[in-house]
Each structure stands twice: as C-alpha cells, then as structure tokens.
Design an enzyme around this catalytic site. Sequence first.
Site, short mmCIF file in Angstrom:
data_model
loop_
_atom_site.label_atom_id
_atom_site.label_comp_id
_atom_site.label_asym_id
_atom_site.label_seq_id
_atom_site.Cartn_x
_atom_site.Cartn_y
_atom_site.Cartn_z
N ARG A 146 -21.19 -2.14 7.26
CA ARG A 146 -21.12 -0.74 7.67
C ARG A 146 -21.61 -0.66 9.11
NH1 ARG A 146 -23.63 -0.95 2.59
NH2 ARG A 146 -22.48 0.08 0.89
N LYS A 163 -27.60 0.19 1.89
CA LYS A 163 -28.14 1.42 1.34
C LYS A 163 -29.31 1.11 0.41
CE LYS A 163 -23.77 3.98 1.60
NZ LYS A 163 -22.73 4.71 0.85
N HIS A 166 -15.32 1.90 9.83
CA HIS A 166 -15.08 1.72 8.41
C HIS A 166 -13.69 1.13 8.16
CE1 HIS A 166 -17.84 2.54 5.20
NE2 HIS A 166 -16.86 2.86 4.38
N ARG A 206 -14.16 -2.44 7.81
CA ARG A 206 -14.76 -2.76 6.51
C ARG A 206 -13.67 -2.75 5.42
NH1 ARG A 206 -19.64 -2.72 3.58
NH2 ARG A 206 -19.69 -1.39 1.71
N HIS A 258 -21.82 -3.33 -2.70
CA HIS A 258 -21.58 -2.26 -3.66
C HIS A 258 -22.44 -2.48 -4.89
CE1 HIS A 258 -17.26 -1.34 -2.02
NE2 HIS A 258 -18.20 -0.71 -1.35
N TYR A 289 -10.07 -1.33 -3.86
CA TYR A 289 -9.35 -2.18 -2.93
C TYR A 289 -8.27 -2.99 -3.65
CZ TYR A 289 -13.08 -1.06 0.31
OH TYR A 289 -13.95 -0.39 1.12
#
Length: 301
Positions: A151, A174, A246, A249, A272, A281
């Site tokens: 990110r 995150k 992004h 990414r 994730h 994806y």
Amino acid sequence: MTLRRELDRYLRHVSIERGLSPNTVAAYRRDLGAYLDALEEKGITEPEAATEAMAAGYAAELAAPSEHPLASSSLSRKLSSVRGFHKFLVDEGLTTTDAAQRLAPPKLPSRLPKALTVEQVQALLDATGGDDPQALRDKALLELLYATGARVTEAVSLNVDDVFDEDIVRLRGKGDKDRIVPLGSYARRAIDDYLVRSRPIFSARGQATPGLFLGSRGQRVSRQNAWLVIRRAAERAGITEEVSPHTLRHSFATHLLQGGADVRVVQELLGHSSVATTQIYTLVTADTLRDMYTTAHPRAR
C-alpha cells in the site's frame, strides 16, 4: 425540537465531531433535506412522529422504477444518510424509536480491481528512467510498489533498516501488523542505486531521518507525492487509464495469480486478514482467461 432544527445540529455534529469533509456534509444536507420534505408532506415535523413505516415508504419511493432511476450507489448513500440521522435522534434522547433501523441498503455490484497489463507496467517503470536524484528515487519507489504490492502508506512509511540484505522488505500494514515480502532483483537494484547515489543528497538537505524515500528537502515522501510520481510516469508512458498507487497493488496481485501463484500466498503477500478479500483478484484472472478462450477456441463463439 423540530426535525429541521435537529438536522442542523446533526450536520454540525458530523462536521465538527466526526470531521467529515464539506462536500460530504453538503451531500448529507441535500439527502436529508429531501427526506424531511417527504415527511413534511405527510405532516411530520417532530422526531417522535417519524415511524418505521414512513422511513420504509420513503426508501421504497427512492427505489421505485422511474424514467431516471437512482444508481445503487446513490440509493445506498441516501439511505445511509437517513439511518445516520435517525440514530443521532435516538442517541440524543429526542426519540425512543429508531425509525430507520430496518432500512437495508441495496446490494452494490462488486467492483473488480483495475489492473494494468504486464506491458503497461513495463512501460510505466521504463518511464522513470534517469540518473538525477529524483529519477532514481522515483524508479526505486515504483519498482518497490509493483514488486511487493505494498500500500502507498506502507511504502512511504518504510525506513532504510526495513530493507534487508536477503532481498526482502518488512512492511507494516493495517493494525501495525508486520509482514515480510520478497523484493525481486529489479526492485533491489533500483533501491540500491537510490540508496548509494540519491538518498544521501536528499538526506543532507534536512534533519536526519530513518525514512527510506525522501523528498527534496530531506523529509519523508508523502502519500500525495507518491501519487504524483505515478501520475507523471503514466503520462510519460502514454497510459490513458487512471493509475494510482493502488493500481500497482492490484496489478501485483493479478499478475501473480495469472502466473500460477496460490491465492493464499498472495493473501500473505498483500497482508489481507481474510482470503475472501484476496479472492476478488481471482475473478479478474477468470475474466482474462474467459476472454482468451473466447478469442482462441474455434467453437467458443
């Protein structure tokens, strides 16, 4: 204690206490103004007088077929505004019943990530060539974004010590969760060139910082600056699609899956928490395979 008066209080609340942007607050004002107009047509001006049936009726009117139907995203936003307003009325003790608690937003269509082709990524990275300090930094940044699927916040937050000799990089995602991601030879070379020939020049212009990617005054590169780096490279490469950090990414994940990588490996590389997030994806890859099949198979059409 009319609904109109409480609407003004609610808009101040979302603006000041929740810090929403002026554009968002203006959208709330339009959406809720129309909602209160509909209630007033039925003689409803006080918070306690609004019922679930009235809120549901308003939602049904918005969703009803018409010459100019609302898009699902617009309908969802309007209902979200109504739900937020009624929750505020309950939280403030102005009514005992949340009239909008049963309003369900429409199911929005899945938005598949937009990925560049391998050739487009190659053109984008080639467009950052050059030997001046800024070009070397930009090359290293873009190579890292595509090589790791980072990110943009993760990339600009990197420190020099986060890049290891084993050609891996430590990204902090995150929830402050660290993950280790391989760099690849192209990104490693670009970063090494930047560290030796460019970063010392930027670092000498500012206070000492452990940041990996530095701006012209020796400070960390911001997210906005990273976005501008990509936009300029896309323009030079002649890419007409919208390209953002992004996008790289998305391209990283899509190209890995197209190359045969396991979805759970891609999940780990992207950071994730759930494989379900990564599986979107696989839909992109399936679409690509379907197009290739349709084009190539003699009995596909």
